[in-house]
Motif scaffolding. Structure first.
Motif, PDB file in Angstrom:
ATOM      1  N   TRP A 172       0.801  -1.219   0.000  1.00 44.95           N
ATOM      2  CA  TRP A 172       0.000   0.000   0.000  1.00 44.95           C
ATOM      3  C   TRP A 172       0.835   1.271   0.000  1.00 44.95           C
ATOM      4  O   TRP A 172       0.445   2.258  -0.614  1.00 44.95           O
ATOM      5  N   ALA A 173       1.994   1.277   0.652  1.00 43.66           N
ATOM      6  CA  ALA A 173       2.825   2.486   0.748  1.00 43.66           C
ATOM      7  C   ALA A 173       3.404   2.904  -0.602  1.00 43.66           C
ATOM      8  O   ALA A 173       3.850   4.041  -0.759  1.00 43.66           O
ATOM      9  N   GLU A 174       3.371   2.010  -1.596  1.00 44.75           N
ATOM     10  CA  GLU A 174       3.882   2.333  -2.932  1.00 44.75           C
ATOM     11  C   GLU A 174       2.878   3.133  -3.756  1.00 44.75           C
ATOM     12  O   GLU A 174       3.189   3.560  -4.861  1.00 44.75           O
ATOM     13  N   GLY A 175       1.671   3.296  -3.252  1.00 49.82           N
ATOM     14  CA  GLY A 175       0.691   4.129  -3.935  1.00 49.82           C
ATOM     15  C   GLY A 175      -0.605   3.417  -4.270  1.00 49.82           C
ATOM     16  O   GLY A 175      -0.722   2.194  -4.163  1.00 49.82           O
ATOM     17  N   MET A 176      -1.567   4.221  -4.703  1.00 48.75           N
ATOM     18  CA  MET A 176      -2.907   3.736  -5.023  1.00 48.75           C
ATOM     19  C   MET A 176      -2.907   2.671  -6.120  1.00 48.75           C
ATOM     20  O   MET A 176      -3.783   1.818  -6.163  1.00 48.75           O
ATOM     21  N   SER A 177      -1.923   2.734  -7.015  1.00 44.12           N
ATOM     22  CA  SER A 177      -1.881   1.765  -8.114  1.00 44.12           C
ATOM     23  C   SER A 177      -1.823   0.330  -7.600  1.00 44.12           C
ATOM     24  O   SER A 177      -2.435  -0.563  -8.190  1.00 44.12           O
ATOM     25  N   ALA A 214     -10.710  -2.517 -16.583  1.00 43.04           N
ATOM     26  CA  ALA A 214     -10.191  -2.356 -15.219  1.00 43.04           C
ATOM     27  C   ALA A 214      -8.851  -3.064 -15.072  1.00 43.04           C
ATOM     28  O   ALA A 214      -7.924  -2.530 -14.456  1.00 43.04           O
ATOM     29  N   ARG A 215      -8.737  -4.245 -15.665  1.00 44.35           N
ATOM     30  CA  ARG A 215      -7.462  -4.980 -15.592  1.00 44.35           C
ATOM     31  C   ARG A 215      -6.364  -4.226 -16.334  1.00 44.35           C
ATOM     32  O   ARG A 215      -5.234  -4.144 -15.859  1.00 44.35           O
ATOM     33  N   THR A 216      -6.690  -3.668 -17.485  1.00 39.05           N
ATOM     34  CA  THR A 216      -5.700  -2.886 -18.231  1.00 39.05           C
ATOM     35  C   THR A 216      -5.293  -1.650 -17.444  1.00 39.05           C
ATOM     36  O   THR A 216      -4.099  -1.343 -17.316  1.00 39.05           O
ATOM     37  N   ALA A 217      -6.262  -0.926 -16.916  1.00 38.91           N
ATOM     38  CA  ALA A 217      -5.965   0.278 -16.139  1.00 38.91           C
ATOM     39  C   ALA A 217      -5.097  -0.050 -14.931  1.00 38.91           C
ATOM     40  O   ALA A 217      -4.126   0.656 -14.641  1.00 38.91           O
ATOM     41  N   ALA A 218      -5.420  -1.124 -14.242  1.00 40.39           N
ATOM     42  CA  ALA A 218      -4.644  -1.523 -13.067  1.00 40.39           C
ATOM     43  C   ALA A 218      -3.226  -1.940 -13.455  1.00 40.39           C
ATOM     44  O   ALA A 218      -2.261  -1.600 -12.773  1.00 40.39           O
ATOM     45  N   GLY A 219      -3.107  -2.643 -14.563  1.00 41.72           N
ATOM     46  CA  GLY A 219      -1.790  -3.096 -15.003  1.00 41.72           C
ATOM     47  C   GLY A 219      -0.886  -1.958 -15.436  1.00 41.72           C
ATOM     48  O   GLY A 219       0.343  -2.031 -15.288  1.00 41.72           O
ATOM     49  N   GLU A 220      -1.465  -0.894 -15.949  1.00 43.89           N
ATOM     50  CA  GLU A 220      -0.692   0.248 -16.429  1.00 43.89           C
ATOM     51  C   GLU A 220      -0.429   1.297 -15.361  1.00 43.89           C
ATOM     52  O   GLU A 220       0.460   2.135 -15.515  1.00 43.89           O
ATOM     53  N   ALA A 221      -1.195   1.285 -14.287  1.00 40.83           N
ATOM     54  CA  ALA A 221      -1.094   2.318 -13.264  1.00 40.83           C
ATOM     55  C   ALA A 221       0.238   2.236 -12.520  1.00 40.83           C
ATOM     56  O   ALA A 221       0.774   1.155 -12.304  1.00 40.83           O
ATOM     57  N   THR A 222       0.749   3.401 -12.144  1.00 41.29           N
ATOM     58  CA  THR A 222       1.977   3.468 -11.359  1.00 41.29           C
ATOM     59  C   THR A 222       1.798   4.455 -10.215  1.00 41.29           C
ATOM     60  O   THR A 222       0.987   5.389 -10.299  1.00 41.29           O
ATOM     61  N   GLY A 223       2.533   4.238  -9.158  1.00 44.30           N
ATOM     62  CA  GLY A 223       2.532   5.162  -8.032  1.00 44.30           C
ATOM     63  C   GLY A 223       1.157   5.409  -7.465  1.00 44.30           C
ATOM     64  O   GLY A 223       0.387   4.485  -7.239  1.00 44.30           O
ATOM     65  N   ASP A 224       0.853   6.675  -7.274  1.00 41.91           N
ATOM     66  CA  ASP A 224      -0.408   7.047  -6.636  1.00 41.91           C
ATOM     67  C   ASP A 224      -1.458   7.533  -7.633  1.00 41.91           C
ATOM     68  O   ASP A 224      -2.413   8.191  -7.264  1.00 41.91           O
ATOM     69  N   GLU A 225      -1.311   7.194  -8.907  1.00 38.68           N
ATOM     70  CA  GLU A 225      -2.223   7.732  -9.910  1.00 38.68           C
ATOM     71  C   GLU A 225      -3.512   6.957 -10.084  1.00 38.68           C
ATOM     72  O   GLU A 225      -4.466   7.467 -10.643  1.00 38.68           O
ATOM     73  N   GLY A 226      -3.604   5.716  -9.690  1.00 40.83           N
ATOM     74  CA  GLY A 226      -4.818   4.953  -9.937  1.00 40.83           C
ATOM     75  C   GLY A 226      -5.062   4.798 -11.424  1.00 40.83           C
ATOM     76  O   GLY A 226      -4.147   4.521 -12.189  1.00 40.83           O
ATOM     77  N   ALA A 227      -6.296   5.015 -11.864  1.00 39.78           N
ATOM     78  CA  ALA A 227      -6.669   4.820 -13.273  1.00 39.78           C
ATOM     79  C   ALA A 227      -6.586   6.095 -14.101  1.00 39.78           C
ATOM     80  O   ALA A 227      -6.989   6.109 -15.256  1.00 39.78           O
ATOM     81  N   ARG A 228      -6.043   7.157 -13.547  1.00 39.23           N
ATOM     82  CA  ARG A 228      -6.031   8.464 -14.214  1.00 39.23           C
ATOM     83  C   ARG A 228      -5.418   8.420 -15.614  1.00 39.23           C
ATOM     84  O   ARG A 228      -5.975   8.946 -16.569  1.00 39.23           O
ATOM     85  N   SER A 229      -4.259   7.816 -15.765  1.00 40.42           N
ATOM     86  CA  SER A 229      -3.612   7.821 -17.088  1.00 40.42           C
ATOM     87  C   SER A 229      -4.386   6.963 -18.091  1.00 40.42           C
ATOM     88  O   SER A 229      -4.456   7.310 -19.269  1.00 40.42           O
TER      89      SER A 229
END
Length: 190
Positions: free
Chosen positions: A74-79, A142-157
Motif C-alpha cells: 500500500w505504501a507504494e501508492g494507489m496503483s 479495469a485490468r488494463t488500467a490496473a496493469g498500467e497504473a503506477t505510483g499514486d495515480e490509480g486509473a487516471r492515465s
C-alpha cells in the motif's frame, strides 16, 4: 451482468494525522459502512475493500457483503491497491471503483452510473464538470488500467489515454463529491 464494487481503503491517512479514513465516524458508524452500503444498494453483487496501513482494524470493520483484501504494498501508492482490488473482482463482468473517503456516495448515485454504463466504455461521474467517483469499468478495462497504473495515480492515465471511450455522466445533483483529506474536511463530515 455481475458487478463488483471496489473500495480503495489502504492509505495511512497522513493528512489527517495518521487516521484510518475508513473508520472515521459518519452517521453513527464507520465511513466504510456508508460507502459499502451505497455500492451494495446501488447494484453491486459484492464489495471488495482493499486494506493496507490499518489492515486489521479496517478488515474487522467491514460490513456484511464485503470482503477485505490485504495490500502489503500500500505504501507504494494507489496503483497497488487498484491492482489488488481488480484481481479480487476478476469473477465479475464489471467493477465500480471508488475511494473510501467519499461520504457523499449514495445508492442513487451508484445506480445512476451503473444504468448509464455501456459495455466497451468507462463511465465517469462528473460533479460540476469535475470528475469523481464511482467509476464503472468493464473488467477487461479495469485490468488494463490496473496493469498500467503506477505510483499514486490509480486509473487516471488510462482514462486520459482513452478519452474517446469515457462516458462523462453529470451527477452534480446526486451527491456532494467532496472527500475527506484534512481536519477541516473531517469537521464537514459530521
Amino acid at each position: 451482468m455481475s458487478t463488483a464494487g471496489i473500495v480503495l481503503a489502504a492509505g495511512d491517512g497522513s493528512r489527517l494525522g495518521g487516521r484510518a479514513k475508513a473508520l472515521l465516524p459518519h452517521r453513527g458508524r464507520p465511513l466504510l459502512h456508508t460507502v459499502a452500503e451505497a455500492l451494495l444498494g446501488g447494484g453491486c453483487d459484492e464489495v471488495v475493500v482493499v486494506v493496507g496501513a490499518f489492515g486489521e482494524e479496517v478488515a474487522a470493520a467491514c460490513p456484511e457483503g464485503t470482503v477485505a483484501v490485504r495490500n502489503p504494498d500500500w505504501a507504494e501508492g494507489m496503483s497497488t491497491s487498484l491492482r489488488r482490488g481488480v484481481e479480487a473482482a476478476r469473477a465479475h463482468d464489471r467493477v465500480v471503483l471508488t475511494v473510501v473517503d467519499f461520504p457523499g456516495i449514495t445508492t442513487g448515485l451508484v445506480r445512476h452510473v451503473l444504468e448509464a454504463h455501456r459495455p466497451g466504455t468507462v463511465t465517469l461521474p462528473v460533479f460540476a464538470d469535475r470528475p469523481g467517483h464511482p467509476v464503472v469499468f468493464d473488467l477487461a478495462d479495469a485490468r488494463t488500467a490496473a496493469g498500467e497504473a503506477t505510483g499514486d495515480e490509480g486509473a487516471r492515465s488510462f482514462l486520459a489515454r482513452n478519452r474517446d471511450r469515457v462516458r462523462r455522466v453529470d451527477c452534480t445533483a446526486l451527491a456532494d463529491a467532496g472527500d475527506v483529506d484534512t481536519s477541516e474536511d473531517l469537521r464537514r463530515l459530521r
